[in-house]
Design a protein around this motif. Structure first.
Motif, mmCIF file in Angstrom:
data_model
loop_
_atom_site.group_PDB
_atom_site.id
_atom_site.type_symbol
_atom_site.label_atom_id
_atom_site.label_comp_id
_atom_site.label_asym_id
_atom_site.label_seq_id
_atom_site.Cartn_x
_atom_site.Cartn_y
_atom_site.Cartn_z
ATOM 1 N N ARG A 125 0.826 -1.194 0.000
ATOM 2 C CA ARG A 125 0.000 0.000 0.000
ATOM 3 C C ARG A 125 0.863 1.248 0.000
ATOM 4 N NH1 ARG A 125 -4.477 -0.275 4.559
ATOM 5 N NH2 ARG A 125 -4.619 1.906 3.889
ATOM 6 N N GLU A 126 0.363 2.290 -0.661
ATOM 7 C CA GLU A 126 1.089 3.546 -0.767
ATOM 8 C C GLU A 126 0.239 4.699 -0.251
ATOM 9 O OE1 GLU A 126 2.063 3.911 -4.883
ATOM 10 O OE2 GLU A 126 3.893 2.709 -4.707
ATOM 11 N N LEU A 127 0.919 5.714 0.280
ATOM 12 C CA LEU A 127 0.254 6.930 0.734
ATOM 13 C C LEU A 127 0.935 8.123 0.082
ATOM 14 C CD1 LEU A 127 -1.673 8.520 2.624
ATOM 15 C CD2 LEU A 127 0.153 8.471 4.339
ATOM 16 N N VAL A 128 0.142 8.988 -0.540
ATOM 17 C CA VAL A 128 0.681 10.200 -1.138
ATOM 18 C C VAL A 128 0.822 11.258 -0.046
ATOM 19 C CG1 VAL A 128 0.315 12.030 -2.835
ATOM 20 C CG2 VAL A 128 -0.353 9.687 -3.375
ATOM 21 N N LEU A 129 2.059 11.620 0.272
ATOM 22 C CA LEU A 129 2.305 12.635 1.295
ATOM 23 C C LEU A 129 2.058 14.040 0.757
ATOM 24 C CD1 LEU A 129 5.624 11.346 2.918
ATOM 25 C CD2 LEU A 129 3.290 11.082 3.782
ATOM 26 N N ALA A 130 2.383 14.251 -0.513
ATOM 27 C CA ALA A 130 2.227 15.581 -1.107
ATOM 28 C C ALA A 130 2.178 15.452 -2.619
ATOM 29 C CB ALA A 130 3.383 16.490 -0.702
ATOM 30 N N SER B 220 -5.376 14.401 9.902
ATOM 31 C CA SER B 220 -6.511 13.799 9.206
ATOM 32 C C SER B 220 -6.510 12.287 9.383
ATOM 33 C CB SER B 220 -6.459 14.156 7.724
ATOM 34 O OG SER B 220 -7.467 13.488 6.993
ATOM 35 N N LEU B 221 -5.338 11.663 9.233
ATOM 36 C CA LEU B 221 -5.241 10.219 9.380
ATOM 37 C C LEU B 221 -5.576 9.776 10.799
ATOM 38 C CD1 LEU B 221 -1.981 9.540 7.334
ATOM 39 C CD2 LEU B 221 -4.297 8.880 6.700
ATOM 40 N N ALA B 222 -5.192 10.609 11.773
ATOM 41 C CA ALA B 222 -5.384 10.245 13.176
ATOM 42 C C ALA B 222 -6.809 10.497 13.658
ATOM 43 C CB ALA B 222 -4.395 11.016 14.053
ATOM 44 N N LEU B 223 -7.452 11.554 13.159
ATOM 45 C CA LEU B 223 -8.716 11.994 13.736
ATOM 46 C C LEU B 223 -9.946 11.672 12.904
ATOM 47 C CD1 LEU B 223 -7.555 15.514 14.991
ATOM 48 C CD2 LEU B 223 -7.749 13.411 16.329
ATOM 49 N N LEU B 224 -9.780 11.505 11.594
ATOM 50 C CA LEU B 224 -10.946 11.311 10.738
ATOM 51 C C LEU B 224 -11.117 9.856 10.317
ATOM 52 C CD1 LEU B 224 -10.657 14.378 8.343
ATOM 53 C CD2 LEU B 224 -12.092 14.156 10.379
ATOM 54 N N SER B 225 -12.363 9.440 10.142
ATOM 55 C CA SER B 225 -12.646 8.132 9.562
ATOM 56 C C SER B 225 -12.289 8.162 8.080
ATOM 57 C CB SER B 225 -14.139 7.808 9.726
ATOM 58 O OG SER B 225 -14.908 8.720 8.942
ATOM 59 N N VAL B 226 -12.310 6.989 7.442
ATOM 60 C CA VAL B 226 -12.055 6.934 6.005
ATOM 61 C C VAL B 226 -13.053 7.805 5.258
ATOM 62 C CG1 VAL B 226 -12.030 5.463 3.957
ATOM 63 C CG2 VAL B 226 -10.994 4.656 6.080
ATOM 64 N N TYR B 227 -14.331 7.760 5.672
ATOM 65 C CA TYR B 227 -15.340 8.584 5.025
ATOM 66 C C TYR B 227 -14.976 10.062 5.154
ATOM 67 C CZ TYR B 227 -18.682 4.733 4.423
ATOM 68 O OH TYR B 227 -19.318 3.582 4.023
ATOM 69 N N GLY B 228 -14.534 10.454 6.333
ATOM 70 C CA GLY B 228 -14.164 11.852 6.560
ATOM 71 C C GLY B 228 -12.978 12.261 5.723
ATOM 72 N N ARG B 229 -11.984 11.369 5.614
ATOM 73 C CA ARG B 229 -10.783 11.697 4.831
ATOM 74 C C ARG B 229 -11.113 11.828 3.351
ATOM 75 N NH1 ARG B 229 -8.433 7.630 8.183
ATOM 76 N NH2 ARG B 229 -7.839 6.266 6.442
ATOM 77 N N VAL B 230 -11.974 10.938 2.858
ATOM 78 C CA VAL B 230 -12.377 11.016 1.448
ATOM 79 C C VAL B 230 -13.143 12.307 1.186
ATOM 80 C CG1 VAL B 230 -13.796 9.972 -0.360
ATOM 81 C CG2 VAL B 230 -12.401 8.518 1.117
ATOM 82 N N ALA B 231 -14.056 12.654 2.091
ATOM 83 C CA ALA B 231 -14.843 13.876 1.924
ATOM 84 C C ALA B 231 -13.954 15.103 1.923
ATOM 85 C CB ALA B 231 -15.886 13.978 3.039
ATOM 86 N N HIS B 232 -13.018 15.169 2.860
ATOM 87 C CA HIS B 232 -12.127 16.329 2.925
ATOM 88 C C HIS B 232 -11.221 16.408 1.693
ATOM 89 C CE1 HIS B 232 -12.570 18.345 6.888
ATOM 90 N NE2 HIS B 232 -13.219 17.229 7.176
ATOM 91 N N ARG C 44 -4.713 6.226 -2.376
ATOM 92 C CA ARG C 44 -3.318 6.580 -2.103
ATOM 93 C C ARG C 44 -3.220 7.923 -1.392
ATOM 94 N NH1 ARG C 44 -0.233 6.548 -7.542
ATOM 95 N NH2 ARG C 44 1.546 6.963 -6.196
ATOM 96 N N GLU C 45 -4.111 8.833 -1.716
ATOM 97 C CA GLU C 45 -4.072 10.161 -1.111
ATOM 98 C C GLU C 45 -4.538 10.151 0.342
ATOM 99 O OE1 GLU C 45 -3.050 13.073 -2.161
ATOM 100 O OE2 GLU C 45 -2.788 12.845 -4.327
ATOM 101 N N VAL C 46 -5.508 9.299 0.670
ATOM 102 C CA VAL C 46 -6.119 9.350 2.009
ATOM 103 C C VAL C 46 -5.663 8.218 2.921
ATOM 104 C CG1 VAL C 46 -8.146 10.489 1.060
ATOM 105 C CG2 VAL C 46 -8.189 8.007 1.376
ATOM 106 N N GLY C 47 -4.800 7.325 2.404
ATOM 107 C CA GLY C 47 -4.289 6.252 3.240
ATOM 108 C C GLY C 47 -5.331 5.213 3.587
ATOM 109 N N ALA C 48 -6.089 4.761 2.598
ATOM 110 C CA ALA C 48 -7.131 3.762 2.819
ATOM 111 C C ALA C 48 -7.109 2.750 1.684
ATOM 112 C CB ALA C 48 -8.504 4.433 2.901
ATOM 113 N N SER C 49 -7.852 1.667 1.842
ATOM 114 C CA SER C 49 -7.943 0.679 0.781
ATOM 115 C C SER C 49 -8.887 1.174 -0.312
ATOM 116 C CB SER C 49 -8.461 -0.651 1.336
ATOM 117 O OG SER C 49 -9.814 -0.533 1.742
ATOM 118 N N ARG C 50 -8.686 0.655 -1.529
ATOM 119 C CA ARG C 50 -9.550 1.045 -2.640
ATOM 120 C C ARG C 50 -10.990 0.638 -2.376
ATOM 121 N NH1 ARG C 50 -10.906 -1.483 -7.339
ATOM 122 N NH2 ARG C 50 -9.450 -3.179 -6.939
#
Length: 225
Positions: free
Chosen positions: A70-75, A145-157, A184-190
């Motif tokens: 899995r990958e996470l886009v930092l910037a 965002s990763l620490a405080l928001l759910s996957v739904y919240g991260r996708v919405a933001h 990749r941007e929000v650190g979640a599974s597809r």
């Protein structure tokens, strides 16, 4: 690649705009123009390139990977942004991998040229520091965002961050997004991203346009757990 001469390109890059004519001329031998194709790697985590890349066109994803794949886009970096300055400043390997999101043109500056500019031009040193602070603030925001928001919240933001005004109460994401790229941007599974988007559509939070863009029709409060 741009047909402008290297001095003309330098004057268009914020990082170099305060260099004197003498400094610009002396820098020529330490610079060259390079092109990276889509998905081509500029720098690799754990390695050193001893080079500063300044983006002239295109965008670059700065990513970290998990052993699971899995990958996470930092910037996501664009025109005028720098890549590799942290490694040049502390002489340590790169802390992340940088990959061309689309075709990218850059100016590449050697370690010797970079050190000379920093030592002899205070305004360039300040510009580098401001760029690093901006990246740090963005990273802090992503960590929160990763620490405080759910996957739904991260996708919405993430969608709201990409959206542009499209009339009263309407926000339009004028970019075609794949579920994998959002993941990749929000650190979640597809799969979780797909589930979130389906739920947003069911709630009329988003709708797809004929062009394949996303229209955000309602800004709901985002749950944090």
């Amino acid at each position: 690649m741009a047909t402008l001469t290297t001095p003309e390109l330098l004057r268009r890059v914020p990082l170099f705009e305060h260099l004197s004519e003498t400094q610009t001329v002396s820098l020529m031998g330490s610079l060259d123009k390079r092109r990276f194709k889509r998905a081509e790697t500029l720098v690799v985590v754990g390695q050193k390139t001893n080079t500063l890349f300044v983006i002239l066109s295109g965008t670059v994803h700065v990513i970290v990977s998990h052993p699971s794949g899995r990958e996470l886009v930092l910037a996501t970096l664009g025109v005028g942004d720098c890549i590799g300055e942290m490694s040049l400043l502390d002489n340590e390997p790169h802390s992340a991998t940088a990959v061309a999101a689309i075709q990218v043109d850059v100016l590449a500056l050697t370690r010797e040229g970079f050190n000379s500019c920093i030592l002899h031009n205070a305004q360039m040193a300040v510009a580098v520091m401001r760029g690093l602070v901006k990246r740090l603030r963005n990273a802090n925001g992503k960590i929160a965002s990763l620490a405080l928001l759910s996957v739904y919240g991260r996708v919405a933001h993430h969608l709201l961050d990409l959206a542009q005004d499209d009339g009263p109460g309407r926000q339009l994401v004028k970019k075609k997004l794949s579920h994998a790229s959002i993941a990749r941007e929000v650190g979640a599974s597809r799969e979780m991203v797909s589930k979130a988007l389906k739920e947003f559509e069911a709630q009329s939070f988003i709708t797809k346009t004929e062009q394949g863009f996303l229209l955000i029709t309602e800004r709901r409060s985002v749950p944090r757990n």
